[in-house]
Design a protein around this motif. Structure first.
Motif, short mmCIF file in Angstrom:
data_model
loop_
_atom_site.label_atom_id
_atom_site.label_comp_id
_atom_site.label_asym_id
_atom_site.label_seq_id
_atom_site.Cartn_x
_atom_site.Cartn_y
_atom_site.Cartn_z
N ARG A 66 -5.90 2.74 4.05
CA ARG A 66 -5.79 1.31 4.71
C ARG A 66 -4.21 1.36 5.33
O ARG A 66 -4.02 0.33 5.84
CB ARG A 66 -5.98 0.26 3.76
CG ARG A 66 -7.31 0.10 3.40
CD ARG A 66 -7.31 -1.12 2.43
NE ARG A 66 -8.86 -1.29 2.07
CZ ARG A 66 -9.37 -2.28 1.60
NH1 ARG A 66 -8.56 -3.24 1.12
NH2 ARG A 66 -10.61 -2.51 0.91
N GLY A 67 -3.65 2.50 5.26
CA GLY A 67 -2.34 2.49 5.99
C GLY A 67 -1.21 2.24 5.23
O GLY A 67 -0.12 2.43 5.93
N ILE A 68 -1.16 1.65 4.17
CA ILE A 68 0.17 1.44 3.30
C ILE A 68 0.30 2.10 2.23
O ILE A 68 -0.73 2.11 1.25
CB ILE A 68 0.21 -0.10 3.28
CG1 ILE A 68 0.29 -1.04 4.86
CG2 ILE A 68 1.48 -0.48 2.44
CD1 ILE A 68 0.55 -2.25 4.40
N ASP A 69 1.54 2.85 1.92
CA ASP A 69 1.37 3.58 0.62
C ASP A 69 2.06 2.54 -0.43
O ASP A 69 3.21 2.23 -0.21
CB ASP A 69 2.47 4.75 1.23
CG ASP A 69 2.51 5.69 -0.04
OD1 ASP A 69 2.66 5.12 -1.30
OD2 ASP A 69 2.86 6.86 0.28
N TRP A 70 1.28 2.31 -1.25
CA TRP A 70 1.68 1.46 -2.49
C TRP A 70 2.79 2.33 -3.05
O TRP A 70 3.77 1.50 -3.48
CB TRP A 70 0.43 1.17 -3.11
CG TRP A 70 -0.13 2.43 -4.08
CD1 TRP A 70 -1.07 3.14 -3.81
CD2 TRP A 70 0.61 2.89 -5.03
NE1 TRP A 70 -1.39 4.02 -4.52
CE2 TRP A 70 -0.51 4.28 -5.60
CE3 TRP A 70 1.52 2.88 -6.17
CZ2 TRP A 70 -0.17 5.02 -6.63
CZ3 TRP A 70 1.66 3.82 -7.19
CH2 TRP A 70 0.89 4.73 -7.52
N PHE A 71 2.88 3.57 -3.47
CA PHE A 71 4.04 4.10 -4.08
C PHE A 71 5.38 3.94 -3.12
O PHE A 71 6.37 3.47 -3.74
CB PHE A 71 3.93 5.65 -4.31
CG PHE A 71 4.92 6.15 -5.24
CD1 PHE A 71 5.35 5.66 -6.19
CD2 PHE A 71 5.69 7.43 -4.66
CE1 PHE A 71 6.51 6.24 -7.01
CE2 PHE A 71 6.67 7.98 -5.37
CZ PHE A 71 7.01 7.38 -6.45
N LEU A 72 5.31 3.98 -1.94
CA LEU A 72 6.48 3.72 -1.08
C LEU A 72 6.92 2.29 -1.23
O LEU A 72 8.16 1.97 -1.17
CB LEU A 72 6.43 4.09 0.28
CG LEU A 72 7.39 4.07 1.35
CD1 LEU A 72 8.69 4.80 0.85
CD2 LEU A 72 7.19 4.75 2.70
N GLN A 73 5.87 1.28 -1.36
CA GLN A 73 6.22 -0.12 -1.54
C GLN A 73 6.92 -0.19 -2.64
O GLN A 73 8.07 -1.00 -2.80
CB GLN A 73 5.02 -0.81 -1.39
CG GLN A 73 4.40 -0.98 -0.06
CD GLN A 73 3.31 -1.95 0.08
OE1 GLN A 73 2.31 -1.76 -0.82
NE2 GLN A 73 3.08 -2.97 0.90
N ASP A 74 6.50 0.40 -3.80
CA ASP A 74 7.10 0.34 -5.18
C ASP A 74 8.66 0.80 -5.03
O ASP A 74 9.59 0.16 -5.33
CB ASP A 74 6.31 1.19 -6.26
CG ASP A 74 5.11 0.49 -6.81
OD1 ASP A 74 5.07 -0.99 -6.43
OD2 ASP A 74 4.37 0.96 -7.53
N LEU A 75 8.79 1.99 -4.36
CA LEU A 75 10.15 2.47 -4.02
C LEU A 75 11.03 1.42 -3.67
O LEU A 75 12.21 1.12 -4.04
CB LEU A 75 10.25 3.68 -3.49
CG LEU A 75 9.66 4.89 -4.04
CD1 LEU A 75 9.50 6.19 -3.19
CD2 LEU A 75 10.43 5.32 -5.46
N ALA A 76 10.63 0.75 -2.52
CA ALA A 76 11.50 -0.35 -1.68
C ALA A 76 11.64 -1.61 -2.72
O ALA A 76 12.44 -2.07 -2.90
CB ALA A 76 10.61 -0.73 -0.41
N ARG A 77 10.54 -1.83 -3.41
CA ARG A 77 10.66 -2.82 -4.39
C ARG A 77 11.79 -2.58 -5.43
O ARG A 77 12.77 -3.39 -5.84
CB ARG A 77 9.29 -3.11 -5.32
CG ARG A 77 9.53 -4.25 -6.31
CD ARG A 77 8.34 -4.46 -6.81
NE ARG A 77 7.23 -5.08 -6.02
CZ ARG A 77 5.89 -4.31 -5.55
NH1 ARG A 77 5.97 -3.09 -6.09
NH2 ARG A 77 5.24 -4.71 -4.73
N TRP A 78 11.70 -1.35 -6.07
CA TRP A 78 12.79 -0.91 -6.95
C TRP A 78 14.11 -0.79 -6.42
O TRP A 78 14.86 -1.24 -7.21
CB TRP A 78 12.54 0.41 -7.51
CG TRP A 78 11.07 0.62 -8.41
CD1 TRP A 78 10.34 -0.50 -8.90
CD2 TRP A 78 10.24 1.52 -8.60
NE1 TRP A 78 9.25 -0.19 -9.38
CE2 TRP A 78 9.18 1.04 -9.30
CE3 TRP A 78 10.34 3.23 -8.15
CZ2 TRP A 78 8.10 2.08 -9.64
CZ3 TRP A 78 9.25 3.81 -8.69
CH2 TRP A 78 8.35 3.40 -9.28
#
Length: 155
Positions: free
Chosen positions: A30-42
């Motif tokens: 789907r095009g969005i890496d949830w782990f990279l989103q988590d890194l940005a959130r952290w």
């Protein structure tokens, strides 16, 4: 299975990781890496900074991850610099307000769409890093095809 992983303070790290992995399987492609989103959130929640290299359709971008709050403060200072007096303060306040911390009640379901870097440099084959000093950079997480920890340095 639910389509989203709900934040539950009672989850162990293993349960959280398994639930995130199951969620990733349902969203694969789907095009969005949830782990990279988590890194940005952290980076935002804990004010973490760390080196990262992102691979995008435009090329390789490498720099230090910063919070959105830090990004907008630094952007405001750079952008407002040419103005003097009241205009400078107004511009700085206006831009800085865009980076206000996300309210705690909005965080559990928020998925970060952007990642912010400082000292970002761009790499192309056979070229020196551009710019030499590095810049502030804001990129869409959905445009990142892969990443690795650490800043890129040519051999």
């Amino acid at each position: 299975m639910e389509s989203e992983v709900q934040k539950d303070e009672g989850l162990t790290i293993e349960q959280y990781a398994k639930a995130k992995g199951e969620l990733e399987k349902t969203w694969r492609g789907r095009g969005i890496d949830w782990f990279l989103q988590d890194l940005a959130r952290w980076a935002n929640d804990m004010s973490l900074t760390f080196g990262i290299t992102l691979h995008t359709p435009a090329g390789i971008v490498s720099g230090t991850v910063i919070s959105h709050e830090t990004y907008f403060k630094e952007f405001a200072n750079q952008f407002a610099g040419p103005w003097a007096g009241e205009s400078e303060d107004l511009v700085r306040k206006m831009i800085t307000s865009l980076g206000e911390p996300i309210p705690a009640n909005d965080k559990p379901d928020s998925n970060f769409q952007f990642i912010h870097l400082k000292e970002a440099q761009f790499y192309a084959p056979g070229q020196n890093p551009m710019p030499a000093k590095g810049v502030l950079w804001r990129g869409k997480i959905s445009s990142v095809s892969s990443f690795n920890l650490g800043c890129f340095s040519p051999a």
